[in-house]
Design a protein around this motif. Structure first.
Motif, mmCIF file in Angstrom:
data_model
loop_
_atom_site.group_PDB
_atom_site.id
_atom_site.type_symbol
_atom_site.label_atom_id
_atom_site.label_comp_id
_atom_site.label_asym_id
_atom_site.label_seq_id
_atom_site.Cartn_x
_atom_site.Cartn_y
_atom_site.Cartn_z
ATOM 1 N N THR A 190 104.446 72.939 -12.352
ATOM 2 C CA THR A 190 102.934 72.142 -13.042
ATOM 3 C C THR A 190 103.456 71.518 -14.504
ATOM 4 O O THR A 190 102.666 70.707 -14.785
ATOM 5 C CB THR A 190 101.893 73.176 -12.837
ATOM 6 O OG1 THR A 190 101.786 73.645 -11.473
ATOM 7 C CG2 THR A 190 100.556 72.563 -13.479
ATOM 8 N N GLN A 237 106.017 82.033 -10.886
ATOM 9 C CA GLN A 237 106.423 81.542 -12.218
ATOM 10 C C GLN A 237 107.132 80.066 -11.899
ATOM 11 O O GLN A 237 106.777 79.252 -12.656
ATOM 12 C CB GLN A 237 107.218 82.365 -13.050
ATOM 13 C CG GLN A 237 106.378 83.676 -13.381
ATOM 14 C CD GLN A 237 107.539 84.798 -14.076
ATOM 15 O OE1 GLN A 237 108.350 85.440 -13.134
ATOM 16 N NE2 GLN A 237 107.651 84.855 -15.324
ATOM 17 N N GLY A 271 104.427 77.401 -11.403
ATOM 18 C CA GLY A 271 103.845 77.299 -12.775
ATOM 19 C C GLY A 271 104.683 76.510 -13.505
ATOM 20 O O GLY A 271 104.059 75.574 -14.346
ATOM 21 N N GLU A 314 101.544 82.534 -11.830
ATOM 22 C CA GLU A 314 101.675 81.262 -12.076
ATOM 23 C C GLU A 314 101.178 80.499 -13.302
ATOM 24 O O GLU A 314 101.835 79.918 -14.011
ATOM 25 C CB GLU A 314 100.640 80.423 -10.920
ATOM 26 C CG GLU A 314 101.124 79.035 -10.880
ATOM 27 C CD GLU A 314 100.576 78.230 -9.610
ATOM 28 O OE1 GLU A 314 100.539 76.941 -9.684
ATOM 29 O OE2 GLU A 314 100.322 78.957 -8.640
ATOM 30 N N SER A 315 99.978 81.057 -13.811
ATOM 31 C CA SER A 315 99.642 80.599 -15.167
ATOM 32 C C SER A 315 100.645 81.004 -16.287
ATOM 33 O O SER A 315 100.747 80.237 -17.196
ATOM 34 C CB SER A 315 98.201 81.126 -15.524
ATOM 35 O OG SER A 315 98.131 82.643 -15.553
ATOM 36 N N GLU A 316 101.127 82.185 -16.352
ATOM 37 C CA GLU A 316 101.998 82.845 -17.257
ATOM 38 C C GLU A 316 103.424 81.810 -17.045
ATOM 39 O O GLU A 316 104.010 81.308 -18.196
ATOM 40 C CB GLU A 316 102.492 84.105 -16.832
ATOM 41 C CG GLU A 316 103.264 84.564 -17.970
ATOM 42 C CD GLU A 316 102.266 85.260 -18.935
ATOM 43 O OE1 GLU A 316 102.916 85.669 -20.207
ATOM 44 O OE2 GLU A 316 101.149 85.176 -18.895
ATOM 45 N N MET A 364 103.485 78.813 -16.322
ATOM 46 C CA MET A 364 103.166 77.387 -16.766
ATOM 47 C C MET A 364 103.480 77.498 -18.333
ATOM 48 O O MET A 364 103.815 76.624 -18.903
ATOM 49 C CB MET A 364 101.797 76.885 -16.394
ATOM 50 C CG MET A 364 101.628 75.724 -16.896
ATOM 51 S SD MET A 364 100.015 74.776 -16.341
ATOM 52 C CE MET A 364 98.951 75.908 -16.992
ATOM 53 N N LEU A 365 102.856 78.423 -18.676
ATOM 54 C CA LEU A 365 102.885 78.607 -20.353
ATOM 55 C C LEU A 365 104.347 78.838 -20.815
ATOM 56 O O LEU A 365 104.755 78.359 -21.829
ATOM 57 C CB LEU A 365 102.045 79.784 -20.882
ATOM 58 C CG LEU A 365 100.506 79.603 -20.643
ATOM 59 C CD1 LEU A 365 99.720 81.076 -21.037
ATOM 60 C CD2 LEU A 365 100.034 78.548 -21.380
#
Length: 329
Positions: free
Chosen positions: A240, A234, A237, A207-209, A211-212
């Motif tokens: 978000t 993904q 993320g 998920e963090s990837e 978002m980036l």
């Protein structure tokens, strides 16, 4: 199919339907796995999907009374996975399960297993082939259902961005992307659907990837209609990032897997009434683990097994999400 309707649901070959859909313990009345040593080369534990698969394998191995030895890729390389497989075989595993980094590693591991007379079962991130039993999904067919929904929802044109898997992932990404574009073309002209930008995941497909990746895509593109994500994590993320940026142009986000949070967001979005609409395809890691150990058990009993076992092809949107909430992970 009606405008903004449910995704097409097509069933492919499914064995062990009761096992796959019950989500319960397997039938241990004829247990050939008691005391057997099972090795598992897992692709990653950096996503909810892969962690759920590993957890289910561990649970089921305990039920069977099997010894389960899991090793995990640290850098998603073919050379690393081959070395991990060699190490497990040297330790004397009776069965090897591989979630490969990509298609290119599978022949090498299959040759190694054949030389050592160790049955090989490949799961998830590849497709059927020679020298092993594949348990997983029809990536192209599921993605095609998602693509049909994209075209049906958007009605003829869209500016799309692609939240991709890692560059080292050479297994399912091509099938998923090709399936989505094929599904769009099933519904009419594909020329109105332009991939205007894309970003690879640098580290993992969590998920963090996502978002980036989405933050970069939003910064570079003032108008985005559709986000295509390789995994639900993904996609979540990306959602978000879109909310944080206050962007109202994104109309649809599609993922892949059937994570519980994704299903909850699909329901909450109400097909676009509350922010972007969302959709996904069912790719149950727990079903894959259940079917894999059942097929291994059959093989050890001398029961003939096929070289390929798929879970059903099911697309999930707002219209049918309630039917599949129990399969979220």
């Amino acid at each position: 199919m009606s405008k903004k309707g449910a995704l097409v649901i097509g069933l492919v070959v499914l064995v062990l339907v009761g096992v796959a859909f019950a989500g319960n313990s397997l039938n241990l009345s004829t247990n050939a796995l008691q005391g057997k040593n099972i090795g598992f080369v897992q692709l990653t534990l950096g996503t909810t999907y892969h962690a759920a698969m590993s957890d289910r394998f561990v649970e089921l191995a305990k039920e069977y009374g099997a010894n389960f030895n899991q090793v995990v890729s640290a850098n998603r390389s073919a050379a690393e996975q081959l070395a991990l497989a060699e190490d497990l075989i040297a330790k004397g595993v009776d069965i090897l399960i591989l979630n490969p980094v990509g298609d290119e590693i599978v022949p090498s591991v299959a040759a190694l297993c054949a030389q050592k007379n160790v049955p090989l079962f490949c799961v998830d991130n590849t497709s059927p082939g020679e020298g092993y039993v594949y348990v997983g999904i029809d990536n192209f067919a599921i993605a095609r259902a998602i693509g049909r929904f994209v075209a049906d929802f958007m009605g003829g044109k869209a500016k799309m961005v692609y939240v991709r898997s890692t560059a080292t992932d050479t297994g399912c990404p091509a099938l998923r992307f090709g399936g989505i574009m094929g599904g769009i073309s099933d519904q009419g002209e594909i020329k109105g659907y332009d991939i205007i930008d894309e970003r690879y995941a640098v580290v993992d497909v969590g998920e963090s990837e996502g978002m980036l990746q989405m933050e970069e895509l939003l910064a570079a593109n003032p108008q985005i209609d559709v986000v295509i994500a390789h995994h639900d994590a993904q996609a979540l993320g990306a959602l978000t990032a879109i909310r944080n940026a206050g962007r109202k142009d994104v109309k649809l986000i599609v993922g892949f897997d059937g994570e519980l949070r994704m299903l909850e967001e699909i329901k909450e979005a109400k097909n676009g009434k509350n922010g972007p609409a969302l959709a996904t395809g069912l790719n149950s890691p727990t079903m894959i683990a259940e079917i894999t150990l059942q097929v291994i058990n059959d093989k050890l009993q001398g029961i003939a097994v096929r070289d390929c076992y798929y879970i059903p092809v099911i697309g999930i949107s707002y219209d049918n999400v309630d039917e599949y909430m129990s399969y979220g992970f």
